[in-house]
Structure formats: structure tokens, C-alpha cells
Design an enzyme around this catalytic site. Sequence first.
Site, PDB file in Angstrom:
ATOM      1  N   TRP A 111       0.833  -1.211   0.000  1.00  0.00           N
ATOM      2  CA  TRP A 111       0.000   0.000   0.000  1.00  0.00           C
ATOM      3  C   TRP A 111       0.858   1.247   0.000  1.00  0.00           C
ATOM      4  CZ3 TRP A 111      -4.344  -1.203  -1.866  1.00  0.00           C
ATOM      5  CH2 TRP A 111      -4.976  -2.403  -1.508  1.00  0.00           C
ATOM      6  N   ASP A 178      -1.558   6.790   6.354  1.00  0.00           N
ATOM      7  CA  ASP A 178      -2.603   5.844   5.968  1.00  0.00           C
ATOM      8  C   ASP A 178      -2.798   4.912   7.167  1.00  0.00           C
ATOM      9  OD1 ASP A 178      -4.110   3.730   5.021  1.00  0.00           O
ATOM     10  OD2 ASP A 178      -2.847   3.322   3.266  1.00  0.00           O
ATOM     11  N   LYS A 202     -11.818  -2.021   7.209  1.00  0.00           N
ATOM     12  CA  LYS A 202     -10.984  -2.893   8.035  1.00  0.00           C
ATOM     13  C   LYS A 202     -11.443  -2.868   9.504  1.00  0.00           C
ATOM     14  CE  LYS A 202      -8.551  -3.260   4.268  1.00  0.00           C
ATOM     15  NZ  LYS A 202      -7.449  -2.426   3.845  1.00  0.00           N
TER      16      LYS A 202
HETATM   17  C1  LIG Z   1      -6.938  -1.995   2.371  1.00  0.00           C
HETATM   18  C2  LIG Z   1      -5.902  -0.921   2.403  1.00  0.00           C
HETATM   19  C3  LIG Z   1      -5.853   0.075   1.424  1.00  0.00           C
HETATM   20  C4  LIG Z   1      -6.770   0.115   0.218  1.00  0.00           C
HETATM   21  O1  LIG Z   1      -7.990   0.574   0.562  1.00  0.00           O
HETATM   22  P1  LIG Z   1      -9.152   0.752  -0.556  1.00  0.00           P
HETATM   23  O2  LIG Z   1     -10.241   1.318   0.274  1.00  0.00           O
HETATM   24  O3  LIG Z   1      -9.432  -0.602  -1.111  1.00  0.00           O
HETATM   25  O4  LIG Z   1      -8.647   1.684  -1.584  1.00  0.00           O
HETATM   26  C5  LIG Z   1      -4.905   1.068   1.547  1.00  0.00           C
HETATM   27  N1  LIG Z   1      -4.032   1.080   2.575  1.00  0.00           N
HETATM   28  C6  LIG Z   1      -4.030   0.114   3.522  1.00  0.00           C
HETATM   29  C7  LIG Z   1      -3.049   0.162   4.640  1.00  0.00           C
HETATM   30  C8  LIG Z   1      -4.974  -0.905   3.464  1.00  0.00           C
HETATM   31  O5  LIG Z   1      -4.987  -1.869   4.399  1.00  0.00           O
END
Ligand SMILES: *Cc1c(COP(=O)(O)O)cnc(C)c1O
Length: 367
Positions: A111, A178, A202
Amino acid sequence: MPKNSFFCQVLCQKKHNFYAGPSILSQYTLDKCVDAIRDFAGTGLSILEISHRSKEFQAVVDEAEALFKELLDIPEGYKVLFLGGGASTQFYMVPMNLLKTKAAYLDTGTWANKAIKEAKLIGDVEVVGSSKEDNYTYIPKGYKVPTDVDYFHITTNNTIYGTEIREDYDVPVRMVADMSSDIFSRPVDVSKYDLIYGGAQKNIAPAGVTFVIVKEDVLGQVDRVLPTMVNYKTHVDKGSMFNTPPVFPIYAALQTLKWYKELGGVKELQRIDEEKAAYLYDAIDSSKMFVGTVKPEDRSIMNVCFVMKPEYKELEKDFLDFAGTKGIVGIKGHRSVGGYRASLYNALPLESVKVLVDAMKEFEKNH
Ligand SMILES: *Cc1c(COP(=O)(O)O)cnc(C)c1O
């Protein structure tokens, strides 16, 4: 809920849900969602068919923002936005809005890499540290963040590789993070960040809503022309209501936040999460068959990655099947790591972790 109802068939079956995302939601959240699908806030309408401009839904957005701020102790001067597009949209929205000349990024996994790729389309990017050479089995340390960058971007929890930054760094520049997969798993010093974002699927809600915590005074400083939807100011000014927001996922998010508050807030969630993770890591560390894939000091408490030791490699698939007979779902590891990944998000009870550990021990005894 009547035992023979459709929703009971969907919701009452006993599975231990270790999926990495979308992932387990609390029973509290699911029950409230079922109620609101039937009749939302006494309106006689379903939450799925209500106007986002109705006063009942406005109250949902307002309360969700207020609870976000309360639970994370977000200081004055920050806004919480609920947007579409996933965390992946933030990979370019962040640099579009904040990158004037150069930004620093820490490369800790898939990511982080995707965020770097998007930022490079928009400005200069300095990757200050990377653990790519070792298949992202640790969090890089000892690097220097230059003082002439507009921000430093980190991915606090690396969902795929199972490493985590569980502290708020002190760096000479502002930070962007993030926090898709570890938000609400520990107290965060939000004042150290200009912006925190994440997909809600998540640890908060079903897929469809992305949260953005943004410091208002960092906006409006870039010269480039921003399309309306890409400009955070649009969403700040309209309270996430410039266009139709993801109504149902926001409703679900609010229920989860209420449940978090009832449980005792983020400190209590941290205690429970750390207890669950320790229970599983202890079992892995004392196993003759299983072994963890990352450096112990950088282990994620949200996504636990482990594999079969080389001498048991041929049993890898068998254990997945065996775990399935115990109602354990979602532990197949991501293809870039292999083996297993058990995601221990907030809604997953300790009981499920115990079932997994018992299954590991039983399987080990049988072989
Ligand atoms: C799942 C995830 C993403 C992607 O998220 P989307 O909503 O599918 O774009 C980005 N960063 C991390 C750390 C993730 O776990």
C-alpha cells in the site's frame, strides 16, 4: 431476531472471521444496521432509501464526526470527512492537495508503494527508507526525513505483510498517515499529523466509505488547479455533503463508533487488541510447526502473518482445510507472503483467537 429469518441465516451462523478486509463487524453494528434497513430512525423508510439531505441522516453524519473526534481526542482545527473512493483515492488526493515541491515517503509494503506511485505523478518524491529488499519483514529505521519536504507519508499498519508502526513519530515536518487497518487500535497523537486517512472496511464499517482527518489550515496552499471533487476544501466546506456520500456505510460506521465508546474507548480497544495478538503470537512462537514472518519488534497487532516451517511446508493447504472445519475463515495469507494471515480487528472476539490457537495445537498434535 427470529431464528429462522433470512438475516439470522446470514448473521447467526458461528464463523470465526479472520478476513483482512472487508472484515468482521461487531454484532452490535450488524443488529443496528438490520434495524435501520427495515426502519431508519422512525421515518418509515429504510436507511437504503433515505435522502442524504434528510435531517435524520444529517444527524448521523454529525454524530459520526463528533464521535470520531471524541474517541481519538482530535484537537481543534481538524475536520473529519466521510468520502467515497477508498483509501486508494487518497493516494492521489493527498499529494494533489498538499504537495508543493517535494514529499518524503516510507516504503513499508504494497500500500505504501501504491501511495508512492501516485505521488510521483504529482511532484518530487523522496523514498527515505524501504524494507522491500527483505520482502517488507520490518519497519525501516535510522533514516533521516529531510526538512525541505512538504510532508512525510507513512503507512502505520501494513495489512499485507503484518508489520506496524505503533507510535507517533517525531519528525521535523508534518506527517500524513494511511491508518486504514489500525485506526482505533491505539490512542493517536493527532496533533502530529496534517492528515490521516483510511478505508473504513478494516476496522469500522462495510466497504464504501473512507475517513479523512484533516487539519484545516494546511489546505488551499498549492497553486495547481484542483478538480472540485479532488479538493478537500470542497468536502470540508460542505461537511462531506457536496455530493451524495456513502449513506449506509456511514450509518454502519456510526454504530461501530458507538460500540467503541460503550466498550470504554480507544485505550480499552488497545488493551483487548494487544491481548488477542499476544495470545496468537505466543502460540506461534512456541510452535514446532508454525513460524512468524516478520521481525518481532515490528509485528502488527492487527494482521498476524505466519507460515509453516520448511519441514512442514507440504501441510500448508491441509491446515487451511482443517481450520475450515472449525469454522475459521479468511486465514489464507496474501499471495505476496503466502502461508497464513489472521486479521484480529476490533470486532473479532478473543474467543475466535482461542479457537484458532486450539486448531493449530490440535493440527500439530495430529502430525
Ligand atoms: C486496504 C488498504 C488500502 C486500500 O484501501 P481501498 O479502500 O481498497 O482503496 C490502503 N491502505 C491500507 C493500509 C490498506 O490496508
